[in-house]
Scaffold this active site. Structure first.
Site, PDB file in Angstrom:
ATOM      1  N   ASP A  11       0.804  -1.268   0.150  1.00  0.00           N
ATOM      2  CA  ASP A  11      -0.044  -0.094  -0.117  1.00  0.00           C
ATOM      3  C   ASP A  11       0.942   1.202   0.041  1.00  0.00           C
ATOM      4  O   ASP A  11       1.603   1.456   1.121  1.00  0.00           O
ATOM      5  CB  ASP A  11      -0.915  -0.135   1.006  1.00  0.00           C
ATOM      6  CG  ASP A  11      -1.803   1.122   1.506  1.00  0.00           C
ATOM      7  OD1 ASP A  11      -1.468   2.252   0.746  1.00  0.00           O
ATOM      8  OD2 ASP A  11      -2.558   0.980   2.306  1.00  0.00           O
ATOM      9  N   TYR A 227       1.135  -0.562  14.792  1.00  0.00           N
ATOM     10  CA  TYR A 227       0.077  -0.555  13.770  1.00  0.00           C
ATOM     11  C   TYR A 227       0.478   0.398  12.781  1.00  0.00           C
ATOM     12  O   TYR A 227       0.613   1.591  12.850  1.00  0.00           O
ATOM     13  CB  TYR A 227      -1.290  -0.190  14.453  1.00  0.00           C
ATOM     14  CG  TYR A 227      -2.569  -0.277  13.400  1.00  0.00           C
ATOM     15  CD1 TYR A 227      -2.373  -1.806  12.591  1.00  0.00           C
ATOM     16  CD2 TYR A 227      -2.900   0.512  12.724  1.00  0.00           C
ATOM     17  CE1 TYR A 227      -3.720  -1.965  11.791  1.00  0.00           C
ATOM     18  CE2 TYR A 227      -3.763   0.472  11.674  1.00  0.00           C
ATOM     19  CZ  TYR A 227      -4.068  -0.861  11.195  1.00  0.00           C
ATOM     20  OH  TYR A 227      -5.026  -0.998  10.329  1.00  0.00           O
ATOM     21  N   LYS A 230      -3.101  -2.977   8.018  1.00  0.00           N
ATOM     22  CA  LYS A 230      -3.355  -4.364   8.078  1.00  0.00           C
ATOM     23  C   LYS A 230      -2.370  -5.045   6.873  1.00  0.00           C
ATOM     24  O   LYS A 230      -1.837  -4.255   6.103  1.00  0.00           O
ATOM     25  CB  LYS A 230      -4.474  -4.805   7.963  1.00  0.00           C
ATOM     26  CG  LYS A 230      -5.177  -4.886   9.273  1.00  0.00           C
ATOM     27  CD  LYS A 230      -4.769  -6.208  10.075  1.00  0.00           C
ATOM     28  CE  LYS A 230      -5.355  -6.123  11.224  1.00  0.00           C
ATOM     29  NZ  LYS A 230      -4.664  -6.983  12.264  1.00  0.00           N
TER      30      LYS A 230
END
Ligand code: F6R
Ligand code: MG
Ligand code: MG
Length: 365
Positions: A11, A227, A230
Site C-alpha cells: 500500500d 500498527y 493491516k
C-alpha cells in the site's frame, strides 16, 4: 521448464483515505514493469489493485527470493510512493518501512507470495488478493481447499489428489514452522490454524513434494513494532490435473468467514469475494475483500487475467457478507466485533488505555 511466479504487494497511497489505488500510481507500476520486461528482468506481468493495495504479479526464470526481482518491486513501489507523496494521496509510502533496499523486500513492508514451478503441459494458476485483513484470512479457505472433502470433491473422487496434501504452518510470533501431513494430521493442523492470529499457513505441497499454494505471511506490525495498516495478504495456488480444480479453489470463498481487519485493523468482519470493480471497501472502511485472478502460464508468460469472483454465483456470499456486516456492526466498540486485547496490541487502542493506568485503584476485599 521452470517458471517463478512472484506476487509482491504494498500500500503506497490511495484515494480517498484508504479506499483505492489511484490510476496514476497503477500507470507508474505498469510502466516500470514494462521496462523490466523489455530489459529481460521479468518475462511477463500484470499490475492491478485490491482496494488500496498495489499488486505486482510477475513471472520470470530467476527463482524465489531473487534480489533483482525484489529490487524491481521495491523500486516500482518507491516510484509510485514518490508520486503519491507529491499528489498528497493518502498514506503515501505507508508500507515502505525502511529507507534503503537491502536485497529482499521481506521484512521491509511489502507482502510476498512466490513459487517456482515446473510448468505442466497446461498450467492454470489463481492469484488471490485481499484488502483490510491479515494473513490468517487464508487459514480456513486453504484448509477447505486442500483438506476438506466437503469442499474439494477431488479429495474423494480423484486418485491424483486422493493422497492429500502437506501443510507448512508458520508460528508468526516465534518465527518457527512445522509441516503437517493431511488427512492423517488434520486434527493437529486444525489445533494450530484455528488460532489464526498466531499460526498461518505459508505453503501447501502435494504429497510428492510439489508446491500447490503459497501465501504471504508478513506481519507489518511485527516488523514496525506498531500498527501501520493491516497486512492485506496475497496468495497463489495452482489448479487442475493433480491439484484442486479452479472451482474447488473458489468454492472455499463462497462462505464469507469472519476475519480480523476492517476499520483501523481492529475489527472482525466477513471476507467478501469480489471482482476488481467491487474491491472498493467503503462501508466502515470495509468489509474486508478478496479478489481472485485466474491465469494460464505458458512458457513463462502470464495469459489472463480472468476476474473470477465477477460471477453471479458469488452474489449470495456477497449478500451474506452484507448481512453479517449489518449484524456485527451493531456491536459498535464491543467484542467480538472488536478484536481481542492480544490482537489489538499493535493498534492505537493501548495508548488510549495507558492514559487511564494511574487512575486504577485496588478493589478492597
Ligand atoms: C484498515 C485501514 C483503515 C484505517 C482508518 C484510519 O486497514 O487502513 O481502516 O485504519 O481509516 O486511518 P488513519 O489512522 O490513517 O486516519
Ligand atoms: Mg492504506
Ligand atoms: Mg489495504
Amino acid at each position: 521448464m521452470k517458471t517463478t511466479i512472484s506476487v509482491i504487494k504494498a500500500d503506497v497511497g490511495s484515494i480517498p483515505g484508504h479506499v483505492k489505488v489511484p490510476e496514476e500510481l497503477l500507470e507508474i507500476a505498469e510502466k516500470s514493469l514494462k521496462v523490466a520486461t523489455q530489459k529481460g528482468i521479468i518475462k511477463s506481468y500484470h499490475v492491478t489493485n485490491c482496494g488500496d493495495d498495489l499488486e505486482l504479479i510477475m513471472s520470470h526464470d530467476k527463482g524465489e527470493d531473487n534480489p533483482k526481482i525484489h529490487e524491481l518491486a521495491w523500486e516500482t513501489f518507491k516510484k509510485a510512493a514518490a508520486l503519491a507523496k507529491k499528489r498528497k494521496y493518502y498514506g503515501a509510502g505507508q508500507d515502505l518501512l525502511v529507507e534503503a533496499f537491502s536485497g529482499n523486500v521481506r521484512g521491509m513492508g511489502p507482502g510476498v507470495a512466490e513459487f517456482e514451478i515446473e510448468e505442466r503441459p497446461s498450467e492454470p494458476i489463481i492469484v488471490l488478493m485481499c484488502d483490510k485483513t491479515s494473513p490468517s484470512a487464508f487459514n480456513l479457505p486453504f484448509y477447505k481447499i486442500f483438506a476438506d472433502p466437503f469442499n474439494t470433491a477431488g479429495l474423494v473422487i480423484d486418485s491424483k489428489i486422493h493422497g492429500g496434501f502437506r501443510f507448512e504452518v508458520h508460528d508468526i510470533k516465534e518465527g518457527k514452522r512445522i509441516f503437517l501431513n493431511c488427512p492423517e494430521e488434520i486434527y493437529d493442523l486444525l489445533a494450530l490454524i484455528g488460532l489464526s492470529s498466531r499460526y498461518a499457513i505459508k505453503r501447501v505441497f502435494r504429497r510428492d513434494g510439489v508446491v500447490a499454494a503459497v501465501a504471504s505471511t508478513e506481519r507489518l506490525s511485527f516488523i514496525a513494532g506498531k500498527y501501520v495498516g493491516k497486512d492485506d495478504p496475497v496468495a497463489i495456488t495452482r489448479a487442475q490435473s493433480g491439484f484442486p480444480a479452479v472451482g474447488e479453489i473458489l468454492e472455499a470463498f463462497a462462505f464469507p468467514q469472519l476475519v480480523p481487519g476492517w476499520m483501523r485493523g481492529s475489527h472482525r468482519g466477513p471476507l467478501m469475494p469480489v471482482s476488481r470493480e467491487e474491491a472498493r471497501p467503503t462501508r466502515f472502511d470495509g468489509p474486508p475483500r478478496i479478489m481472485a485472478y485466474g491465469f494460464q502460464v505458458c512458457e513463462g508468460e502470464l495469459i489472463g487475467p480472468v476476474d473470477l469472483f465477477g460471477d453471479p454465483s458469488f452474489d449470495l456470499a456477497r449478500q451474506q457478507a452484507i448481512e453479517v456486516s449489518e449484524y456485527i456492526r451493531r456491536h459498535g466498540p464491543f467484542e467480538p466485533h472488536l478484536l481481542s486485547p492480544e490482537e489489538l496490541e499493535y493498534t492505537t487502542l493501548p495508548e488510549v488505555i495507558k492514559k487511564l493506568k494511574d487512575r486504577f485503584e485496588p478493589i478492597k476485599k
